[in-house]
Motif scaffolding. Structure first.
Motif, PDB file in Angstrom:
ATOM      1  N   UNK A  68     -11.617  38.597 -14.486  1.00  0.00           N
ATOM      2  CA  UNK A  68     -10.945  38.040 -15.665  1.00  0.00           C
ATOM      3  C   UNK A  68      -9.478  37.679 -15.452  1.00  0.00           C
ATOM      4  N   UNK A  69      -8.781  38.383 -14.550  1.00  0.00           N
ATOM      5  CA  UNK A  69      -7.351  38.125 -14.351  1.00  0.00           C
ATOM      6  C   UNK A  69      -7.067  36.887 -13.506  1.00  0.00           C
ATOM      7  N   UNK A  70      -8.084  36.268 -12.954  1.00  0.00           N
ATOM      8  CA  UNK A  70      -7.878  35.149 -12.035  1.00  0.00           C
ATOM      9  C   UNK A  70      -7.137  34.002 -12.702  1.00  0.00           C
ATOM     10  N   UNK A  71      -6.071  33.532 -12.044  1.00  0.00           N
ATOM     11  CA  UNK A  71      -5.247  32.449 -12.577  1.00  0.00           C
ATOM     12  C   UNK A  71      -5.112  31.329 -11.552  1.00  0.00           C
ATOM     13  N   UNK A  72      -5.648  30.148 -11.819  1.00  0.00           N
ATOM     14  CA  UNK A  72      -5.416  29.019 -10.925  1.00  0.00           C
ATOM     15  C   UNK A  72      -4.002  28.466 -11.111  1.00  0.00           C
ATOM     16  N   UNK A  73      -3.363  28.112 -10.014  1.00  0.00           N
ATOM     17  CA  UNK A  73      -2.032  27.508 -10.033  1.00  0.00           C
ATOM     18  C   UNK A  73      -2.071  26.268  -9.142  1.00  0.00           C
ATOM     19  N   UNK A  74      -2.067  25.078  -9.735  1.00  0.00           N
ATOM     20  CA  UNK A  74      -2.042  23.833  -8.964  1.00  0.00           C
ATOM     21  C   UNK A  74      -0.604  23.530  -8.562  1.00  0.00           C
ATOM     22  N   UNK A  75      -0.419  23.052  -7.335  1.00  0.00           N
ATOM     23  CA  UNK A  75       0.939  22.781  -6.873  1.00  0.00           C
ATOM     24  C   UNK A  75       0.919  21.715  -5.780  1.00  0.00           C
ATOM     25  N   UNK A  76       2.078  21.143  -5.558  1.00  0.00           N
ATOM     26  CA  UNK A  76       2.334  20.231  -4.446  1.00  0.00           C
ATOM     27  C   UNK A  76       3.610  20.697  -3.759  1.00  0.00           C
ATOM     28  N   UNK A  77       3.662  20.571  -2.437  1.00  0.00           N
ATOM     29  CA  UNK A  77       4.880  20.908  -1.710  1.00  0.00           C
ATOM     30  C   UNK A  77       5.212  19.784  -0.742  1.00  0.00           C
ATOM     31  N   UNK A  78       6.512  19.527  -0.517  1.00  0.00           N
ATOM     32  CA  UNK A  78       6.900  18.446   0.398  1.00  0.00           C
ATOM     33  C   UNK A  78       6.765  18.866   1.854  1.00  0.00           C
ATOM     34  N   UNK A  79       6.339  17.930   2.686  1.00  0.00           N
ATOM     35  CA  UNK A  79       6.325  18.098   4.139  1.00  0.00           C
ATOM     36  C   UNK A  79       6.792  16.772   4.739  1.00  0.00           C
ATOM     37  N   UNK A  80       7.002  16.752   6.049  1.00  0.00           N
ATOM     38  CA  UNK A  80       7.555  15.554   6.680  1.00  0.00           C
ATOM     39  C   UNK A  80       6.690  14.331   6.456  1.00  0.00           C
ATOM     40  N   UNK A  81       5.363  14.538   6.429  1.00  0.00           N
ATOM     41  CA  UNK A  81       4.454  13.404   6.277  1.00  0.00           C
ATOM     42  C   UNK A  81       4.299  12.960   4.835  1.00  0.00           C
ATOM     43  N   UNK A  82       4.788  13.736   3.878  1.00  0.00           N
ATOM     44  CA  UNK A  82       4.653  13.393   2.461  1.00  0.00           C
ATOM     45  C   UNK A  82       4.546  14.636   1.601  1.00  0.00           C
ATOM     46  N   UNK A 289      11.942  20.501  -4.231  1.00  0.00           N
ATOM     47  CA  UNK A 289      10.669  20.130  -3.634  1.00  0.00           C
ATOM     48  C   UNK A 289       9.879  19.184  -4.518  1.00  0.00           C
ATOM     49  N   UNK A 290       9.893  19.424  -5.824  1.00  0.00           N
ATOM     50  CA  UNK A 290       9.183  18.545  -6.754  1.00  0.00           C
ATOM     51  C   UNK A 290       9.753  17.133  -6.715  1.00  0.00           C
ATOM     52  N   UNK A 291      11.070  17.029  -6.600  1.00  0.00           N
ATOM     53  CA  UNK A 291      11.692  15.696  -6.536  1.00  0.00           C
ATOM     54  C   UNK A 291      11.332  14.992  -5.217  1.00  0.00           C
ATOM     55  N   UNK A 292      11.282  15.742  -4.130  1.00  0.00           N
ATOM     56  CA  UNK A 292      10.905  15.147  -2.852  1.00  0.00           C
ATOM     57  C   UNK A 292       9.462  14.656  -2.880  1.00  0.00           C
ATOM     58  N   UNK A 293       8.589  15.435  -3.499  1.00  0.00           N
ATOM     59  CA  UNK A 293       7.192  15.004  -3.635  1.00  0.00           C
ATOM     60  C   UNK A 293       7.119  13.729  -4.461  1.00  0.00           C
ATOM     61  N   UNK A 294       7.873  13.682  -5.546  1.00  0.00           N
ATOM     62  CA  UNK A 294       7.866  12.483  -6.391  1.00  0.00           C
ATOM     63  C   UNK A 294       8.306  11.255  -5.604  1.00  0.00           C
ATOM     64  N   UNK A 295       9.349  11.404  -4.782  1.00  0.00           N
ATOM     65  CA  UNK A 295       9.831  10.271  -3.979  1.00  0.00           C
ATOM     66  C   UNK A 295       8.772   9.810  -2.983  1.00  0.00           C
ATOM     67  N   UNK A 296       8.135  10.765  -2.304  1.00  0.00           N
ATOM     68  CA  UNK A 296       7.115  10.406  -1.322  1.00  0.00           C
ATOM     69  C   UNK A 296       5.924   9.724  -1.991  1.00  0.00           C
ATOM     70  N   UNK A 297       5.495  10.257  -3.134  1.00  0.00           N
ATOM     71  CA  UNK A 297       4.350   9.663  -3.819  1.00  0.00           C
ATOM     72  C   UNK A 297       4.668   8.265  -4.329  1.00  0.00           C
ATOM     73  N   UNK A 298       5.894   8.057  -4.769  1.00  0.00           N
ATOM     74  CA  UNK A 298       6.289   6.723  -5.232  1.00  0.00           C
ATOM     75  C   UNK A 298       6.201   5.714  -4.098  1.00  0.00           C
ATOM     76  N   UNK A 299       6.588   6.125  -2.881  1.00  0.00           N
ATOM     77  CA  UNK A 299       6.519   5.208  -1.752  1.00  0.00           C
ATOM     78  C   UNK A 299       5.068   4.875  -1.398  1.00  0.00           C
ATOM     79  N   UNK A 300       4.204   5.887  -1.436  1.00  0.00           N
ATOM     80  CA  UNK A 300       2.791   5.616  -1.168  1.00  0.00           C
ATOM     81  C   UNK A 300       2.197   4.710  -2.246  1.00  0.00           C
ATOM     82  N   UNK A 301       2.526   4.980  -3.497  1.00  0.00           N
ATOM     83  CA  UNK A 301       1.978   4.177  -4.590  1.00  0.00           C
ATOM     84  C   UNK A 301       2.475   2.737  -4.535  1.00  0.00           C
TER      85      UNK A 301
END
Length: 322
Positions: A68-82, A289-301
């Motif tokens: 019952x205590x199980x909690x999913x946590x979705x996340x993204x983290x920046x790395x050199x490739x994106x 990190x969230x801002x870096x992910x946003x920048x990388x995703x914008x470039x891919x998009x």
């Protein structure tokens, strides 16, 4: 209109949908020691004989018994490739602990093995003293059992322990256990200089284990929670082995939906430009990190090509494998 599932029903639905998708990989482990389960489309699978969620293949198995205590946590983290992406399966720090054994320990027949034919094989805890995971091996062959028994009561990496030098040659089943279930790996362990096989495999990295961390510092896990497993939906620009593929907008949008449902609202707001402030429990590092992910995703998009190697991201993955 269909009402969204909440609580345990929503978590069960998340797990069931992920298990049904051959494009989704799984991990169970801690920082520096992790077992991964994945399968190919069309690969034969067997249901578990005892009603647990999961499946077995000729190469490995996953068996889940969510609490019952199980909690999913979705996340993204920046790395050199994106960026990396995952859904960490977390438990409260106060209730996630496993055996915490510091020496090789014989646990007896593995009566909870995913496959009935493995339940008479002998389970040994490798004694890595991890908080939320017991990293074990399982053997039936008399020679392998004798070698493992010769190392009982001693740290795995202690000079003179016969288990460490012979573990690769013996290649016993690897069985990683947590409060919410297990991952089993049957494929041989790669030798020195070898690479992880396609499909289920494990990593045990002593250098990372010495840090004592439960997850990478870049992984935004809420305070008081510990990741013990992870769901890894198909990534937009790489396959399960980390090789680059053409950017897939459908995969991207699918994970954004998971992020909306299971992610940290503050980090999502920062990523999407709704706020520049860091508030609540969000650290400066995770906000950046969230801002870096946003920048990388914008470039891919936008269709830009990012010339960066997609290397082995085990350092990120060791928290719950990204």
């Amino acid at each position: 209109m269909t009402q969204p599932l909440i609580g345990a029903d929503a978590v069960a639905a998340l797990l069931a949908e992920a298990l049904a998708d051959p494009g989704t990989a799984w991990s169970l482990g801690s920082f520096g020691a992790i077992a991964e389960f994945m399968r190919d489309p069309g690969e034969p699978v067997s249901k578990l004989p005892d009603g647990r969620m999961g499946m077995a293949t000729a190469r490995g198995a996953i068996a889940l018994a969510p609490v019952p205590e199980l909690r999913p946590v979705a996340y993204e983290t920046p790395v050199a490739s994106g960026w990396t992406q995952a859904v960490a399966l977390c438990l409260p720090e106060a209730s996630c602990a496993m055996g915490r054994r510091g020496v090789v320990t014989e646990l007896g027949p593995d009566r909870d093995a995913a496959r009935a034919e493995d339940r008479d094989s002998i389970l040994f805890d490798l004694g890595l003293d991890l908080l939320a995971v017991d990293a074990c091996v399982r053997a039936h062959d008399p020679e392998a059992v004798a070698c493992l028994r010769a190392g009982v009561g001693r740290p795995l990496f202690e000079p003179g322990n016969p288990v460490g030098p012979r573990l690769v040659a013996l290649s016993p089943h690897r069985v990683f256990l947590a409060r919410i279930g297990r991952v089993e790996v049957y494929a041989p362990i790669p030798g020195p200089g070898g690479t992880s096989p396609e499909g289920p495999h494990t990593h045990v990295l002593p250098k990372l284990l010495r840090s004592g961390r439960t997850h990478a510092a870049t992984t935004p896990i809420p305070a008081g929670w510990v990741p013990c497993a992870g769901i890894h939906p198909a990534h937009p620009y790489k396959d399960m082995m980390g090789q680059r593929i053409a950017f897939d907008a459908g995969r991207f949008e699918a994970f954004q939906a998971l992020l909306d449902r299971w992610g940290d609202p503050e980090l999502i707001a920062i990523k999407r430009g709704a706020t520049d402030a860091v508030g609540g429990t969000v650290s400066t590092r995770h906000a950046q990190g969230a801002r870096r992910v946003a920048d990388a995703q914008a470039r891919y998009l936008r269709g830009e090509i990012i010339e960066a190697a997609i290397g082995d991201e085990q350092d990120e993955a060791a928290g719950v494998h990204a």
